[in-house]
Write a protein that holds these residues in place. Sequence first.
Motif, short mmCIF file in Angstrom:
data_model
loop_
_atom_site.label_atom_id
_atom_site.label_comp_id
_atom_site.label_asym_id
_atom_site.label_seq_id
_atom_site.Cartn_x
_atom_site.Cartn_y
_atom_site.Cartn_z
N VAL A 100 0.84 -1.20 0.00
CA VAL A 100 0.00 0.00 0.00
C VAL A 100 0.87 1.25 0.00
O VAL A 100 0.60 2.22 -0.73
N TYR A 104 0.81 3.89 -3.08
CA TYR A 104 0.40 5.26 -2.79
C TYR A 104 1.50 6.25 -3.19
O TYR A 104 1.21 7.33 -3.74
N SER A 105 2.74 5.88 -2.96
CA SER A 105 3.84 6.76 -3.36
C SER A 105 3.89 6.93 -4.87
O SER A 105 4.05 8.04 -5.38
N SER A 107 1.46 6.52 -6.99
CA SER A 107 0.25 7.11 -7.54
C SER A 107 0.08 8.58 -7.20
O SER A 107 -0.20 9.40 -8.07
N LYS A 108 0.27 8.93 -5.93
CA LYS A 108 -0.07 10.28 -5.48
C LYS A 108 1.14 11.14 -5.13
O LYS A 108 1.11 12.35 -5.31
N LYS A 172 -2.13 0.74 -7.19
CA LYS A 172 -1.85 2.02 -7.85
C LYS A 172 -2.99 2.40 -8.78
O LYS A 172 -3.40 3.58 -8.84
N PHE A 175 -5.74 3.72 -6.62
CA PHE A 175 -5.41 5.03 -6.06
C PHE A 175 -5.46 6.12 -7.13
O PHE A 175 -5.78 7.27 -6.83
N LEU A 197 -3.43 9.44 3.62
CA LEU A 197 -3.54 8.03 3.29
C LEU A 197 -4.45 7.30 4.28
O LEU A 197 -5.34 6.53 3.88
N VAL A 201 -7.73 7.97 1.84
CA VAL A 201 -7.52 7.00 0.76
C VAL A 201 -7.88 5.58 1.21
O VAL A 201 -8.63 4.88 0.52
N SER A 205 -10.67 2.49 -0.05
CA SER A 205 -9.97 1.42 -0.78
C SER A 205 -10.30 0.03 -0.28
O SER A 205 -9.61 -0.93 -0.65
#
Length: 288
Positions: A100, A104-105, A107-108, A172, A175, A197, A201, A205
């Motif tokens: 995760v 997240y890194s 994607s965002k 990803k 996200f 997050l 997020v 999710s």
Amino acid sequence: MSDTRTLINPAQLNRTVYRVVLVLAVTAFTLAFLGPLYLLVTDGLKSTAEAIQTPPTFYPHHLEPSNYSDAWNRLNIAQLLLNTLWYAFGALAFQLVLDVAAAYSLSKLRPVLGNVVLGMMLATLMIPAMVLVVPQYLTVLDLPLVHLNLLNSPWAIWLPSVANAFNIYLLKRFFDSVPQELLDSASMDGAGPMRTLLSIVLPMSWPIIAVLSVFALVNVWKDFLWPLLAEPDPTKQTLNAGIYSLSLGVPENVLIAAAAISAIPTVLFFLIFQRNIMSGLTAGSLKG
């Protein structure tokens, strides 16, 4: 132009043909999927001679339900089951935390060369799993930098399972579908990346996290070769590997009964969570 009148309405005939074809197709696929499970369960109820008979019998002529209790006791399935649950949920915990964070890194947070890193991870999906067995084994045999031997420890199962490019890609993609406006609003309210997050997020999710949880548990449960190599001690192996290691001198019908017992949890798990699996796989496929 006058309509041609017939005894059978063409529209009704088309619907009838469609239903017949649909019933035949569903029946054929049902038999193809459930047939092996039926034979697995019933072969565990046969005598040794009948279980290995050629051609096989369709049903047990003499029921021996004690095969299942013998398999449970002689192969120490209770201990193997606990081992498998320990490895499976441990792998799930590490995957949820690390995969995760990675997704997240990418994607965002959009780090430098993030697309290159993602492409390199996806490229590993093209490598057959069997090719990675030897370098993976050498790694856990002598962990680089710290020089630890991880064989016969849960870490030999947990750490390799974390490096899962497929899970990171699915996360990803999901996200990416989270509206950026929500993250911008949280940032204006003073929330940092970690708070965003955890508070925004992740609550959105749960469908994809449920899918990845199922994948993580089933992958550990059904794996055979790696637990056999990473856990040489049969008392520390997973269910499938342990049954193989302890099978010496055990009759074939008892082994079949043990295999049927090992298949029950995954089948029940899928039947219970099949709706979550399908909804999670389609979640995030549409933007907005």
